[in-house]
Motif scaffolding. Structure first.
Motif, PDB file in Angstrom:
ATOM      1  N   TYR A 127       0.922  -1.187   0.041  1.00  0.00           N
ATOM      2  CA  TYR A 127       0.003   0.238   0.024  1.00  0.00           C
ATOM      3  C   TYR A 127       0.759   1.425  -0.042  1.00  0.00           C
ATOM      4  CZ  TYR A 127       1.004   0.195   4.990  1.00  0.00           C
ATOM      5  OH  TYR A 127       1.643   0.081   6.084  1.00  0.00           O
ATOM      6  N   ARG A 128       0.419   2.386  -0.531  1.00  0.00           N
ATOM      7  CA  ARG A 128       0.968   3.513  -0.708  1.00  0.00           C
ATOM      8  C   ARG A 128       0.595   4.545   0.479  1.00  0.00           C
ATOM      9  NH1 ARG A 128       3.970   5.071  -4.981  1.00  0.00           N
ATOM     10  NH2 ARG A 128       3.022   3.644  -6.452  1.00  0.00           N
ATOM     11  N   LYS A 129       1.704   5.103   0.954  1.00  0.00           N
ATOM     12  CA  LYS A 129       1.334   6.176   1.836  1.00  0.00           C
ATOM     13  C   LYS A 129       1.218   7.688   1.420  1.00  0.00           C
ATOM     14  CE  LYS A 129       2.996   4.041   6.325  1.00  0.00           C
ATOM     15  NZ  LYS A 129       4.095   4.269   7.392  1.00  0.00           N
ATOM     16  N   GLU A 130       0.824   8.744   2.264  1.00  0.00           N
ATOM     17  CA  GLU A 130       0.777   9.928   1.537  1.00  0.00           C
ATOM     18  C   GLU A 130       1.811  10.547   1.202  1.00  0.00           C
ATOM     19  OE1 GLU A 130      -1.100  12.481   4.894  1.00  0.00           O
ATOM     20  OE2 GLU A 130      -2.845  11.338   4.800  1.00  0.00           O
ATOM     21  N   ASP A 131       3.142  10.344   1.742  1.00  0.00           N
ATOM     22  CA  ASP A 131       4.426  10.865   1.251  1.00  0.00           C
ATOM     23  C   ASP A 131       4.836  10.022  -0.185  1.00  0.00           C
ATOM     24  OD1 ASP A 131       5.046   8.341   2.126  1.00  0.00           O
ATOM     25  OD2 ASP A 131       6.660   9.128   3.216  1.00  0.00           O
ATOM     26  N   SER A 158       5.368   6.752  -0.277  1.00  0.00           N
ATOM     27  CA  SER A 158       6.298   5.797  -0.201  1.00  0.00           C
ATOM     28  C   SER A 158       5.337   4.393  -0.219  1.00  0.00           C
ATOM     29  CB  SER A 158       6.894   5.785   1.305  1.00  0.00           C
ATOM     30  OG  SER A 158       5.909   5.879   2.239  1.00  0.00           O
ATOM     31  N   TRP A 186       4.561   0.433   1.372  1.00  0.00           N
ATOM     32  CA  TRP A 186       5.054  -0.421   2.382  1.00  0.00           C
ATOM     33  C   TRP A 186       4.228  -1.553   2.470  1.00  0.00           C
ATOM     34  CZ3 TRP A 186       7.644   1.478   6.947  1.00  0.00           C
ATOM     35  CH2 TRP A 186       7.967   2.676   6.833  1.00  0.00           C
ATOM     36  N   ASP A 198       2.378  -4.399   5.300  1.00  0.00           N
ATOM     37  CA  ASP A 198       2.015  -4.577   6.663  1.00  0.00           C
ATOM     38  C   ASP A 198       2.079  -6.160   7.049  1.00  0.00           C
ATOM     39  OD1 ASP A 198       1.208  -4.746   9.360  1.00  0.00           O
ATOM     40  OD2 ASP A 198      -0.768  -3.630   9.094  1.00  0.00           O
ATOM     41  N   GLU A 237       5.506  -3.394   9.804  1.00  0.00           N
ATOM     42  CA  GLU A 237       5.472  -2.760   8.627  1.00  0.00           C
ATOM     43  C   GLU A 237       6.734  -2.590   8.094  1.00  0.00           C
ATOM     44  OE1 GLU A 237       1.834   0.533   8.271  1.00  0.00           O
ATOM     45  OE2 GLU A 237       3.246   0.999   9.896  1.00  0.00           O
TER      46      GLU A 237
END
Length: 593
Positions: free
Chosen positions: A299-303, A305, A307, A309, A317
């Motif tokens: 999954y992609r984070k707001e920045d 990047s 990841w 889990d 993570e």
């Protein structure tokens, strides 16, 4: 058919005929009889009692009587509770020695149709190989050879860490402080020369940090702002951008290192079938990241990047791609794993890497499984402990690392001193002496490191490893040379067929033959567990048992010609098993010493 297979088949038939029942062969448990009881092989009778409806002792007596009647090799038996101790006839052991154990291929398995890759060494090109690398290389090589002997088609691979900030540090220091030095101009091996500038970089960098701290910066600020580290980071960016001057310097200095590595590998006696280079693989893996995003594995984070889990799997993570789209180690390792499999389509792949990377490999293998790679279940991390010296730990940045070349030279010198003290080189030419010291020194080093289970941390004491009477490589080598000396004195020519065999054998002869008979079993166990230690300790037991036999029985002066011929055959077969077993560990045995 060996005695174990004979007994299992006969015991299965016994259960059918005595109790009118079927028991699968897998249910018959055989083990070596404990030393305090009479017997050679013990059959556990508990699984049979449900059919006999009798006590374990009574069941054992009935099965024992059946085996004694129907298996010619069974001389006698006794029962202790639920254990049937079977005495094998001396005739079986003498025939097994001459007809089976003496075969040149005894212990080695036919091809099993499986392909396996062993990745080991994995050096950094900013420094020479050190003691930790020696354990890595010896483990990787020995495991590869043992797996070949057990039937695998083995590919030995080496993933070279030839890029990144570490090599830029050496490159920059050479540029700034090297004054054009080369391996040719200095007489230094290329890997040593480049390693020298890695140490110089660290020294100058620390001086700059202290200077900035004295000017009021915090330690963290000083580490980031020191001019040298900024220059090294800029050089790395230029390398990644393809700057011709930087890439040219990188190619030149790495070529020096590779030449030095090759010399060390040759001296250490290890080799590779395939080289991979991180400079070719560091951009790999991004396709797999996209594949994982499409499948919902990542999954992609707001920045921006990416990841995964792994908390449901007992981990946490894990970052797999930075927000700016650049790789982390796991990214390129995912891509390299895919590349290796695409190249060779192997069934299994073994990574020989220190135990500080245990977590990394758990994550790597788990991610590949979650990506649906069916070959991921064949991945194995051969985790090994660090090697310490009596003087303490090693730190490469400070130049206190125990260099592999220096250590091998030290082992040569120690072997020379010990051997000359014992007067074992009378009549040797200088060339023969040098060859012998090399064999003993490297044999001592290799055996000491390989006799310990890989997962264990170990303390390597060079002086202790060269002991002609202890649990060491030189003791085994000396035993082999002793046997060879006996055979030469007897003018024994191996390969002659012995038609008559002694009717009686001495206990030390039977004990030695029984041990030799376990050679295939030990190769298989070492291969299954990726542990050369099993084979190494077995060969030591063989050497001990031969020395016991040698001291208890006469060989050359045996009065009965039949007995003399048999003992010479036993000596010859023992020497061959020692030589072949040590060769699998990468250790040479001298013909005389």
């Amino acid at each position: 058919m060996n005695i174990q297979d004979q007994l299992v088949k006969a015991a299965k038939t016994a259960v059918k005929e005595l109790y009118n029942a079927e028991l699968p062969e897998s249910q018959f448990s055989l083990q070596e009889t404990r030393k305090e009881f009479e017997g050679d092989i013990t059959l556990v009778t508990f699984p049979i009692t449900r059919f006999s409806k009798k006590s374990p002792e009574a069941t054992g007596a009935e099965v024992g009587e059946y085996l004694k009647k129907h298996v010619p090799s069974v001389a006698d038996y006794n029962t202790i509770k639920g254990f049937l101790n079977i005495v094998v006839s001396p005739a079986y052991w003498s025939e097994q020695l001459i007809n089976e154990i003496s075969r040149p291929d005894f212990g080695f398995f036919p091809p099993n149709g499986k392909k396996l890759m062993v990745e080991y060494s994995s050096p950094n090109t900013n420094k020479p190989l050190h003691l930790g690398h020696i354990r890595n290389n010896l483990l990787g090589f020995a495991v590869s050879e043992i797996l070949k002997a057990s039937g695998y088609d083995v590919i030995k691979s080496n993933l070279v860490n030839d890029r990144g900030i570490h090599i830029c540090k050496s490159m920059l220091a050479w540029q700034l402080f090297g004054d054009g030095e080369t391996p040719q101009s200095t007489g230094k091996k290329g890997d040593h020369l480049v390693g020298k500038y890695y140490v110089i970089f660290d020294k100058k960098y620390k001086e700059q940090i202290q200077q900035l701290i004295s000017e009021g910066q915090t330690e963290d600020e000083a580490k980031k702002n020191a001019p040298l580290i900024k220059q090294a980071q800029e050089m790395l960016q230029q390398w990644e951008a393809g700057n011709e001057e930087v890439v040219g310097l990188w190619e030149k200095m790495n070529a020096w290192v590779y030449e030095g590595f090759d010399e060390t590998y040759k001296r250490l006696g290890v080799d590779f079938d395939k080289y991979y280079y991180e400079s070719d693989t560091y951009l790999l893996g991004k396709d797999l990241i996209q594949e994982g995003l499409d499948k919902g594995v990542f999954y992609r984070k707001e920045d921006n990047s990416v990841w995964i889990d792994l908390s449901d799997d007992g981990l946490d993570e894990k970052l797999v791609l930075r927000g700016d789209g650049t790789s982390v180690y796991i990214t390129q390792d995912l891509g390299t794993a895919q590349l290796k499999h695409d190249d060779f389509k192997m069934d299994e792949s073994v990574y020989v890497v220190g135990n500080e990377q245990d977590y990394h490999f758990k994550v790597l293998f788990l991610i590949l499984e979650k990506l649906g790679k069916d070959w991921a279940k064949g991945l194995y991390h051969l985790s090994y402990g660090m090697v310490d010296l009596p003087s303490g730990k090693m730190k490469s940045r400070e130049g206190t690392v125990v260099d592999a070349d220096d250590l091998m030279t030290q082992m040569f010198d120690t072997a020379k001193t010990r051997t000359e003290e014992l007067g074992k080189v009378d009549g040797f030419s200088e060339a023969e002496k040098d060859r012998l010291y090399q064999q003993i020194g490297l044999g001592a080093l290799k055996y000491f490191l390989l006799r310990v289970e890989p997962k264990k941390r170990l303390l390597f004491n060079p002086a202790e490893s060269i002991d002609f009477q202890g649990h060491t490589g030189p003791f085994i080598q000396y035993t082999y040379a002793r046997i060879n000396s006996v055979l030469i004195k007897a003018e024994y020519i191996n390969g002659g067929e012995q038609h008559e065999l002694p009717t009686l054998l001495k206990p030390s002869e039977i004990e030695l033959i029984k041990a030799l008979d376990r050679f295939p079993e030990k190769i298989k166990a070492s291969a299954d567990e990726f542990s050369p230690a099993q084979l190494a300790n077995y060969i030591y037991e063989i050497a001990k048992l031969y020395n016991k036999f040698y001291h208890e029985e006469t060989i050359l002066k045996a009065e009965d010609p039949l007995v003399k011929a048999f003992r010479l055959s036993l000596s010859s077969v023992t020497a061959n098993i020692i030589k072949r077993g040590m060769k699998l560990l990468g250790i040479e045995v001298p013909e005389r010493m």
